[in-house]
Scaffold this motif. Structure first.
Motif, PDB file in Angstrom:
ATOM      1  N   LEU A  68      86.226 -63.457 -32.569  1.00  0.00           N
ATOM      2  CA  LEU A  68      87.183 -64.559 -32.671  1.00  0.00           C
ATOM      3  C   LEU A  68      86.826 -65.342 -33.927  1.00  0.00           C
ATOM      4  O   LEU A  68      85.659 -65.701 -34.128  1.00  0.00           O
ATOM      5  CB  LEU A  68      87.100 -65.493 -31.463  1.00  0.00           C
ATOM      6  CG  LEU A  68      87.636 -64.943 -30.149  1.00  0.00           C
ATOM      7  CD1 LEU A  68      87.251 -65.850 -28.993  1.00  0.00           C
ATOM      8  CD2 LEU A  68      89.148 -64.794 -30.218  1.00  0.00           C
ATOM      9  N   LEU A  83      91.852 -63.246 -32.471  1.00  0.00           N
ATOM     10  CA  LEU A  83      91.040 -62.195 -31.866  1.00  0.00           C
ATOM     11  C   LEU A  83      91.202 -60.924 -32.689  1.00  0.00           C
ATOM     12  O   LEU A  83      92.306 -60.444 -32.899  1.00  0.00           O
ATOM     13  CB  LEU A  83      91.481 -61.944 -30.429  1.00  0.00           C
ATOM     14  CG  LEU A  83      90.842 -60.769 -29.696  1.00  0.00           C
ATOM     15  CD1 LEU A  83      89.317 -60.892 -29.648  1.00  0.00           C
ATOM     16  CD2 LEU A  83      91.422 -60.669 -28.276  1.00  0.00           C
ATOM     17  N   VAL A 102      86.119 -58.105 -24.832  1.00  0.00           N
ATOM     18  CA  VAL A 102      87.194 -59.087 -25.005  1.00  0.00           C
ATOM     19  C   VAL A 102      87.042 -60.205 -23.979  1.00  0.00           C
ATOM     20  O   VAL A 102      87.125 -61.392 -24.326  1.00  0.00           O
ATOM     21  CB  VAL A 102      88.590 -58.432 -24.920  1.00  0.00           C
ATOM     22  CG1 VAL A 102      89.681 -59.484 -24.841  1.00  0.00           C
ATOM     23  CG2 VAL A 102      88.816 -57.514 -26.116  1.00  0.00           C
ATOM     24  N   VAL A 117      94.288 -68.748 -28.558  1.00  0.00           N
ATOM     25  CA  VAL A 117      93.887 -67.500 -29.225  1.00  0.00           C
ATOM     26  C   VAL A 117      95.154 -66.710 -29.524  1.00  0.00           C
ATOM     27  O   VAL A 117      96.042 -66.606 -28.678  1.00  0.00           O
ATOM     28  CB  VAL A 117      92.949 -66.657 -28.332  1.00  0.00           C
ATOM     29  CG1 VAL A 117      92.594 -65.344 -29.015  1.00  0.00           C
ATOM     30  CG2 VAL A 117      91.696 -67.433 -27.966  1.00  0.00           C
ATOM     31  N   VAL A 119      96.569 -62.847 -31.203  1.00  0.00           N
ATOM     32  CA  VAL A 119      96.141 -61.474 -31.462  1.00  0.00           C
ATOM     33  C   VAL A 119      97.365 -60.640 -31.825  1.00  0.00           C
ATOM     34  O   VAL A 119      98.478 -60.925 -31.378  1.00  0.00           O
ATOM     35  CB  VAL A 119      95.417 -60.860 -30.234  1.00  0.00           C
ATOM     36  CG1 VAL A 119      96.374 -60.623 -29.072  1.00  0.00           C
ATOM     37  CG2 VAL A 119      94.694 -59.569 -30.594  1.00  0.00           C
TER      38      VAL A 119
END
Length: 179
Positions: A68, A83, A102, A117, A119
């Motif tokens: 991260l 991420l 993860v 977060v 991704v």
């Protein structure tokens, strides 16, 4: 079966992480996968957050990795996390190591009281952690045009006025431009 030990990256882990990344992202058209350089460049910059780079170790060998790093949401410069890359050594894939690293790095982010977060990845994989299409939060990025693979996860519960996330453009540090 050997147990998977999850822990933050340490100083001696750079070379084994490089090997996992190179093996997991190997392509015939690239001498060195860009993900290797991405991690090395992030380590050297302001986006690097100690404690949010997680390895999975089995039998003394690093076999999994999740990172991260800091990103910002414009216009208000709200801090968030990106991420990636997430990698598992090819000989250890499809047995839960990716899920484990993860989950470990997301748990660490919660401990650091991070809120958001993002991704870019396979929705079927990231959905198990609670990721949803980022458009639900009004978040854009250079990858928003890809649709559902551009995802976001709110780490803190939404308040009475809805999610703490405000719409905006996610700004990635320069090393992300090489991926």
């Amino acid at each position: 079966m050997t147990t998977l030990r999850l822990r933050p990256e340490g100083p001696a882990d750079a070379a084994p992480i490089r090997q996992v990344l190179a093996a997991a992202f190997a392509r015939p058209d690239a001498r060195r996968p860009p993900e290797v350089g991405l991690v090395e460049d992030l380590r050297a910059g302001d986006a690097w957050l100690p404690g949010l780079s997680m390895v999975g170790e089995s039998g003394g060998e690093i076999v999994g990795y999740a990172l991260l790093s800091r990103v910002r949401v414009r216009p208000t410069a709200v801090p968030a996390l990106a991420l990636g890359p997430v990698a598992v050594a090819p000989h250890r894939q499809r047995i839960g190591h990716g899920t484990a690293v993860v989950q470990a790095v997301l748990d660490a982010a919660r401990e650091f009281e991070e809120e958001l977060v993002v991704v870019l990845g396979a929705p079927a994989f990231y959905r198990r952690f609670g990721f949803v299409p980022a458009r639900r939060f009004g978040l854009t990025s250079p990858w928003s045009g890809l649709g559902d693979p551009w995802q976001a996860l709110l780490l803190t519960p939404a308040g009475p006025d809805g999610p703490a996330v405000r719409p905006g453009e996610v700004l990635f540090p320069a090393p992300w431009g090489q991926v």
